[in-house]
Write a protein that holds these residues in place. Structure first.
Motif, PDB file in Angstrom:
ATOM      1  N   LEU A 139     -31.452  16.339  -7.252  1.00  0.00           N
ATOM      2  CA  LEU A 139     -31.406  14.905  -6.963  1.00  0.00           C
ATOM      3  C   LEU A 139     -30.773  14.141  -8.126  1.00  0.00           C
ATOM      4  O   LEU A 139     -30.777  14.604  -9.260  1.00  0.00           O
ATOM      5  N   HIS A 140     -30.242  12.975  -7.815  1.00  0.00           N
ATOM      6  CA  HIS A 140     -29.604  12.129  -8.824  1.00  0.00           C
ATOM      7  C   HIS A 140     -30.454  10.913  -9.183  1.00  0.00           C
ATOM      8  O   HIS A 140     -30.371  10.396 -10.288  1.00  0.00           O
ATOM      9  N   ARG A 141     -31.279  10.464  -8.237  1.00  0.00           N
ATOM     10  CA  ARG A 141     -32.012   9.207  -8.433  1.00  0.00           C
ATOM     11  C   ARG A 141     -33.392   9.310  -7.803  1.00  0.00           C
ATOM     12  O   ARG A 141     -33.538   9.776  -6.674  1.00  0.00           O
ATOM     13  N   LEU A 142     -34.404   8.844  -8.547  1.00  0.00           N
ATOM     14  CA  LEU A 142     -35.765   8.719  -8.019  1.00  0.00           C
ATOM     15  C   LEU A 142     -36.159   7.255  -8.062  1.00  0.00           C
ATOM     16  O   LEU A 142     -35.920   6.574  -9.063  1.00  0.00           O
ATOM     17  N   GLN A 143     -36.757   6.790  -6.989  1.00  0.00           N
ATOM     18  CA  GLN A 143     -37.227   5.416  -6.914  1.00  0.00           C
ATOM     19  C   GLN A 143     -38.746   5.433  -6.813  1.00  0.00           C
ATOM     20  O   GLN A 143     -39.307   6.298  -6.143  1.00  0.00           O
ATOM     21  N   ALA A 144     -39.394   4.512  -7.489  1.00  0.00           N
ATOM     22  CA  ALA A 144     -40.849   4.395  -7.442  1.00  0.00           C
ATOM     23  C   ALA A 144     -41.211   2.918  -7.432  1.00  0.00           C
ATOM     24  O   ALA A 144     -40.647   2.136  -8.201  1.00  0.00           O
ATOM     25  N   ASN A 145     -42.137   2.552  -6.576  1.00  0.00           N
ATOM     26  CA  ASN A 145     -42.549   1.162  -6.440  1.00  0.00           C
ATOM     27  C   ASN A 145     -44.032   1.039  -6.760  1.00  0.00           C
ATOM     28  O   ASN A 145     -44.802   1.963  -6.494  1.00  0.00           O
ATOM     29  N   HIS A 146     -44.438  -0.099  -7.318  1.00  0.00           N
ATOM     30  CA  HIS A 146     -45.851  -0.323  -7.593  1.00  0.00           C
ATOM     31  C   HIS A 146     -46.194  -1.794  -7.448  1.00  0.00           C
ATOM     32  O   HIS A 146     -45.325  -2.669  -7.579  1.00  0.00           O
ATOM     33  N   LEU A 147     -47.464  -2.051  -7.175  1.00  0.00           N
ATOM     34  CA  LEU A 147     -47.937  -3.434  -7.126  1.00  0.00           C
ATOM     35  C   LEU A 147     -47.770  -4.069  -8.505  1.00  0.00           C
ATOM     36  O   LEU A 147     -47.975  -3.392  -9.524  1.00  0.00           O
ATOM     37  N   PRO A 148     -47.414  -5.345  -8.583  1.00  0.00           N
ATOM     38  CA  PRO A 148     -47.223  -5.987  -9.890  1.00  0.00           C
ATOM     39  C   PRO A 148     -48.445  -5.875 -10.803  1.00  0.00           C
ATOM     40  O   PRO A 148     -48.305  -5.746 -12.014  1.00  0.00           O
ATOM     41  N   GLU A 149     -49.642  -5.890 -10.233  1.00  0.00           N
ATOM     42  CA  GLU A 149     -50.855  -5.826 -11.058  1.00  0.00           C
ATOM     43  C   GLU A 149     -51.302  -4.396 -11.383  1.00  0.00           C
ATOM     44  O   GLU A 149     -52.287  -4.193 -12.094  1.00  0.00           O
ATOM     45  N   GLU A 170     -43.237  -8.784  -0.133  1.00  0.00           N
ATOM     46  CA  GLU A 170     -43.971  -8.379   1.060  1.00  0.00           C
ATOM     47  C   GLU A 170     -43.483  -7.028   1.597  1.00  0.00           C
ATOM     48  O   GLU A 170     -43.188  -6.880   2.780  1.00  0.00           O
ATOM     49  N   LEU A 171     -43.440  -6.039   0.731  1.00  0.00           N
ATOM     50  CA  LEU A 171     -42.881  -4.725   1.076  1.00  0.00           C
ATOM     51  C   LEU A 171     -43.843  -3.843   1.863  1.00  0.00           C
ATOM     52  O   LEU A 171     -43.424  -3.145   2.788  1.00  0.00           O
ATOM     53  N   VAL A 172     -45.131  -3.836   1.495  1.00  0.00           N
ATOM     54  CA  VAL A 172     -46.079  -2.890   2.091  1.00  0.00           C
ATOM     55  C   VAL A 172     -47.331  -3.619   2.555  1.00  0.00           C
ATOM     56  O   VAL A 172     -47.867  -4.475   1.845  1.00  0.00           O
ATOM     57  N   LEU A 173     -47.818  -3.227   3.739  1.00  0.00           N
ATOM     58  CA  LEU A 173     -49.047  -3.783   4.280  1.00  0.00           C
ATOM     59  C   LEU A 173     -50.231  -3.014   3.698  1.00  0.00           C
ATOM     60  O   LEU A 173     -50.395  -1.820   3.952  1.00  0.00           O
ATOM     61  N   ILE A 174     -51.029  -3.685   2.875  1.00  0.00           N
ATOM     62  CA  ILE A 174     -52.189  -3.081   2.214  1.00  0.00           C
ATOM     63  C   ILE A 174     -53.396  -3.967   2.465  1.00  0.00           C
ATOM     64  O   ILE A 174     -53.358  -5.162   2.165  1.00  0.00           O
ATOM     65  N   GLU A 175     -54.445  -3.366   2.996  1.00  0.00           N
ATOM     66  CA  GLU A 175     -55.685  -4.090   3.275  1.00  0.00           C
ATOM     67  C   GLU A 175     -55.417  -5.383   4.051  1.00  0.00           C
ATOM     68  O   GLU A 175     -55.952  -6.442   3.723  1.00  0.00           O
ATOM     69  N   GLY A 176     -54.538  -5.296   5.039  1.00  0.00           N
ATOM     70  CA  GLY A 176     -54.270  -6.433   5.921  1.00  0.00           C
ATOM     71  C   GLY A 176     -53.353  -7.506   5.371  1.00  0.00           C
ATOM     72  O   GLY A 176     -53.142  -8.526   6.027  1.00  0.00           O
ATOM     73  N   ARG A 177     -52.789  -7.298   4.170  1.00  0.00           N
ATOM     74  CA  ARG A 177     -51.881  -8.292   3.576  1.00  0.00           C
ATOM     75  C   ARG A 177     -50.566  -7.629   3.189  1.00  0.00           C
ATOM     76  O   ARG A 177     -50.556  -6.519   2.646  1.00  0.00           O
ATOM     77  N   TRP A 178     -49.456  -8.335   3.424  1.00  0.00           N
ATOM     78  CA  TRP A 178     -48.159  -7.855   2.966  1.00  0.00           C
ATOM     79  C   TRP A 178     -48.074  -8.084   1.465  1.00  0.00           C
ATOM     80  O   TRP A 178     -48.250  -9.213   1.000  1.00  0.00           O
TER      81      TRP A 178
END
Length: 194
Positions: A139-149, A170-178
């Motif tokens: 692979l050439h590129r890995l992407q990883a996303n995280h909540l700001p907090e 508003e990328l991911v629906l977590i506990e009923g909130r985007w």
């Protein structure tokens, strides 16, 4: 597929990272049950039967099929001092959404048992997975996303050289909130010029 010879086994000084077969379902379930609140606050909604051995047997069988088809790699962190067949699950790492051709990229995800935090396990494991992704997987590129907090995940990614590329609203629906997510990426090391 036997527990003694998982198809993917990466080792670090303290960990085995293995693709577990369906008969590892009880250990994976125990990990998720012990971390239900800890991981639930940062994870997408889960199916109703997520906390059952039956669901995990099916999921682990699908993980093996996804690896065989070359579309994802989902590994579990196990302490090296324990036998593979009975080692408790300390965490999970995944490379998903493999994109080949001109992209050669994947999405990196990870989670760690709350009782194992602050000991460097995740940095050790993510480093091994990145090396595998950029080495044998090509692979050439890995992407990883995280909540700001989510400062712990941010620190692991920063420590390993992932660069912040932006914020996805508003990328991911977590506990009923985007929920917004910080977008980061790491590129494969370039060969030395010369």
């Amino acid at each position: 597929m036997s527990l003694d010879t998982p198809p993917v086994l990466l080792t670090t000084p303290r960990l085995n990272l293995a693709l577990l077969p369906p008969d590892g379902a009880a250990r994976v379930l125990a990990y998720h049950q012990a971390n239900r609140e800890h991981l639930g606050s940062v994870s997408p909604s889960r199916p109703d039967n997520f906390f059952t051995v039956t669901w995990w047997r099916s999921r682990l069988a699908q993980d093996a099929e996804d690896w065989r088809r070359g579309i994802a790699l989902r590994l579990f962190m196990l302490p090296r001092e324990a036998p593979l067949a009975s080692a408790p699950v300390l965490g999970s790492l995944s490379l998903t959404d493999f994109r080949r051709g001109p992209l050669q990229s994947a999405e990196l995800g990870f989670g760690l048992d709350q009782r194992a935090q602050g000991q460097g396990y995740m940095t050790e494991a993510v480093r091994a997975v990145c090396d595998h992704a950029f080495g044998p997987l090509g692979l050439h590129r890995l992407q990883a996303n995280h909540l700001p907090e989510n400062h712990r995940s941010a620190a692991v990614l920063r420590r390993l050289g992932f660069a912040v590329e932006g914020l996805a609203r508003e990328l991911v629906l977590i506990e009923g909130r985007w929920r917004d997510h910080v977008l980061t990426a790491l590129l494969a090391p370039r060969p030395p010029e010369g």
